[in-house]
Design an enzyme around this catalytic site. Structure first.
Site, mmCIF file in Angstrom:
data_model
loop_
_atom_site.group_PDB
_atom_site.id
_atom_site.type_symbol
_atom_site.label_atom_id
_atom_site.label_comp_id
_atom_site.label_asym_id
_atom_site.label_seq_id
_atom_site.Cartn_x
_atom_site.Cartn_y
_atom_site.Cartn_z
ATOM 1 N N LYS A 113 -25.165 30.925 5.901
ATOM 2 C CA LYS A 113 -25.569 30.148 4.714
ATOM 3 C C LYS A 113 -24.742 28.874 4.598
ATOM 4 C CE LYS A 113 -28.623 32.931 2.836
ATOM 5 N NZ LYS A 113 -29.525 33.375 1.850
ATOM 6 N N LYS A 195 -33.781 35.811 11.705
ATOM 7 C CA LYS A 195 -34.390 36.700 10.706
ATOM 8 C C LYS A 195 -35.485 36.013 9.883
ATOM 9 C CE LYS A 195 -32.451 37.446 6.696
ATOM 10 N NZ LYS A 195 -32.198 37.995 5.370
ATOM 11 N N LYS A 198 -36.905 34.536 3.081
ATOM 12 C CA LYS A 198 -37.763 33.928 2.056
ATOM 13 C C LYS A 198 -37.415 32.479 1.781
ATOM 14 C CE LYS A 198 -36.084 37.115 -1.360
ATOM 15 N NZ LYS A 198 -34.638 37.011 -1.608
HETATM 16 P P1 ATP Z 1 -32.780 34.509 1.419
HETATM 17 O O1 ATP Z 1 -33.637 33.776 2.391
HETATM 18 O O2 ATP Z 1 -32.764 33.913 0.068
HETATM 19 O O3 ATP Z 1 -31.401 34.815 1.939
HETATM 20 P P2 ATP Z 1 -33.872 37.051 2.235
HETATM 21 O O4 ATP Z 1 -35.297 36.935 2.609
HETATM 22 O O5 ATP Z 1 -32.870 37.118 3.333
HETATM 23 O O6 ATP Z 1 -33.473 35.918 1.202
HETATM 24 P P3 ATP Z 1 -32.566 39.003 0.531
HETATM 25 O O7 ATP Z 1 -32.789 38.890 -0.925
HETATM 26 O O8 ATP Z 1 -31.275 38.508 1.070
HETATM 27 O O9 ATP Z 1 -33.778 38.332 1.321
HETATM 28 O O10 ATP Z 1 -32.772 40.491 0.983
HETATM 29 C C1 ATP Z 1 -33.410 41.495 0.233
HETATM 30 C C2 ATP Z 1 -33.491 42.734 1.068
HETATM 31 O O11 ATP Z 1 -34.432 42.542 2.132
HETATM 32 C C3 ATP Z 1 -32.169 43.100 1.759
HETATM 33 O O12 ATP Z 1 -32.047 44.489 1.775
HETATM 34 C C4 ATP Z 1 -32.333 42.580 3.149
HETATM 35 O O13 ATP Z 1 -31.541 43.287 4.071
HETATM 36 C C5 ATP Z 1 -33.811 42.816 3.380
HETATM 37 N N1 ATP Z 1 -34.350 41.845 4.344
HETATM 38 C C6 ATP Z 1 -34.424 40.509 4.177
HETATM 39 N N2 ATP Z 1 -34.971 39.934 5.235
HETATM 40 C C7 ATP Z 1 -35.253 40.934 6.116
HETATM 41 C C8 ATP Z 1 -35.816 40.958 7.417
HETATM 42 N N3 ATP Z 1 -36.215 39.859 7.981
HETATM 43 N N4 ATP Z 1 -35.959 42.154 8.023
HETATM 44 C C9 ATP Z 1 -35.580 43.285 7.418
HETATM 45 N N5 ATP Z 1 -35.019 43.323 6.203
HETATM 46 C C10 ATP Z 1 -34.849 42.163 5.550
#
Ligand code: ATP
Ligand code: LTN
Length: 389
Positions: A113, A195, A198
């Site tokens: 980040k 990964k 969002k």
């Molecule tokens: P941001 O982009 O704002 O960091 P994010 O999409 O990574 O958001 P988080 O809110 O950080 O989402 O994660 C919410 C949950 O979803 C966490 O348990 C995280 O481990 C899971 N998660 C997020 N992205 C993935 C992914 N690509 N595959 C599997 N699990 C995920």
């Protein structure tokens, strides 16, 4: 027997993705019958990146809606907003004082980040894991269901709980991460080495839960794979295909082996149709050429009989048709030697395999095949010309 406690949350940072669903949300729903579940909307964590207050509130409501739409039942599980329970911030601060700088600087999410938001590397981004540890320890959670990316944070939480217990006696339950191997890390569709997230900037990289079915299909069709014509689970050498397989497996429950076999069968069937198409183009291009040559032969006969001037006056259409048919037949045959006709042509025409038997449709196939290839050759040629310039 008392139920074990589960705590987890999702940051209020945007619309939920298929990664969030498969990695987290799906498991939240599954666990609610067996455990005492607390599902949080992590809006304090979302503050580590600059946001408009309205957007933050809206994101939190959207996550609440997604929790319920996915099947989290408010009668079985507790859903809450992190900022409305002030003890999160309080315990977060206490744990800040028991977390070492070295530990925080090893966190992969902090490194990721801070490289993405180089203009705003704030203290909150750095101490993010201590606040997350506070969330978990406050509820004496036994298990924390998350995707793989959060495992490191849960491990730090364990260290903090043990450190605190050692200093002051048994205070906190030491939690375990609950990470399902098969769905732990869904990757981006355009960049399968990072990964799916969002807050991604390339929208084609991410499937949002709110995307329309046609948009989802388009994004999957555009997904980066590789040049090999094989569906095989090999994350190192085939990250794109392996990621698609992982998504397919998470949604259908099929094993990688089952998926590989399924696609071997499809590949075999499509190979057979392609072969059939190739033979058809061969056969019909020959027929069209022969037809053209016959017409030209008739023109020649008339020419010898009545004189060529007269023949052209009265039967020019016959000659033109003959010339066109001959050229189309020959060109189709030559092009098909270099570019193999594929079953995808049938999809373009929205025909199924049975309709391949119709003769006039076969002629259409030849024309479409020619047009398609001529247009792409023309484009490539033009692009080359522009690049040379
Ligand atoms: P941001 O982009 O704002 O960091 P994010 O999409 O990574 O958001 P988080 O809110 O950080 O989402 O994660 C919410 C949950 O979803 C966490 O348990 C995280 O481990 C899971 N998660 C997020 N992205 C993935 C992914 N690509 N595959 C599997 N699990 C995920
Ligand atoms: N950091 C998590 C969200 C989160 C969380 C938690 C997850 C905040 N507090 C407590 C599990 C337990 C993330 O998904 N990025």
């Amino acid at each position: 027997m008392e139920k074990k406690v589960i705590l987890s949350g999702i940051q209020a940072t945007g619309d939920l993705t298929l990664g969030n669903y498969i990695g987290a949300l799906k498991n939240f729903v599954k666990m609610q019958d067996e455990y005492d579940c607390y599902y949080m909307i992590a809006n304090l964590h979302a503050l580590t990146v600059r946001r408009e207050p309205k957007e933050l509130k809206n994101n939190a409501l959207k996550i609440l809606a997604s929790y319920i739409a996915a099947g989290i039942d408010p009668d079985k599980s507790t859903i809450f907003l992190q900022s409305q329970v002030q003890e999160h911030a309080e315990l977060g601060w206490v744990l800040d004082c028991y977390t070492y700088m070295g530990e925080l600087s090893r966190m992969t999410q902090f490194k990721d980040k801070s490289s993405k938001h180089a203009d705003n590397i704030n203290a909150g981004l750095f101490t993010y894991p201590s606040l997350m540890a506070g969330d978990i320890l406050l509820y004496q959670a036994d298990l924390v269901p998350t995707g793989e990316d959060q495992k490191q944070h849960v491990e730090l939480t364990r260290d903090l709980a043990e450190r605190f217990n050692k200093l002051y006696g048994e205070t906190f339950v030491v939690p375990n991460a609950y990470v399902r191997k098969s769905s732990a890390r869904i990757m981006g569709l355009q960049d399968p080495t990072s990964k799916m997230s969002k807050s991604a900037t390339n929208l084609n990289d991410v499937i949002f839960l709110e995307d329309e079915p046609e948009v989802i299909l388009k994004k999957f069709k555009k997904a980066v794979t590789d040049s090999e014509n094989r569906v095989k689970f090999d994350p190192e050498n085939k990250p794109g295909v392996s990621n698609l397989m992982q998504i397919y497996s998470a949604i259908t429950g099929k094993s990688m082996e089952e998926i590989e076999n399924e696609y071997d069968e499809i590949a075999q069937a499509s190979f057979n149709i392609n072969k059939k198409m190739e033979n058809k183009v061969k056969k019909y291009s020959l027929l069209i050429t022969v037809f053209g040559l016959i017409l030209l032969g008739i023109c020649l006969l008339f020419g010898f009989q009545d004189g060529f001037d007269k023949m052209w006056e009265s039967r020019s259409w016959l000659c033109i048709l003959g010339i066109i048919a001959t050229i189309v037949g020959i060109v189709a045959r030559i092009v098909s030697i270099f570019i193999k006709p594929k079953a995808s042509l049938l999809e373009d025409l929205k025909w199924n395999k049975e309709e391949l038997e119709n003769w006039h449709k076969n002629v259409m196939i030849i024309l479409l095949f020619l047009m398609k290839n001529m247009i792409s050759i023309f484009y490539v040629h033009n692009i080359k010309k522009k690049t040379v310039k």
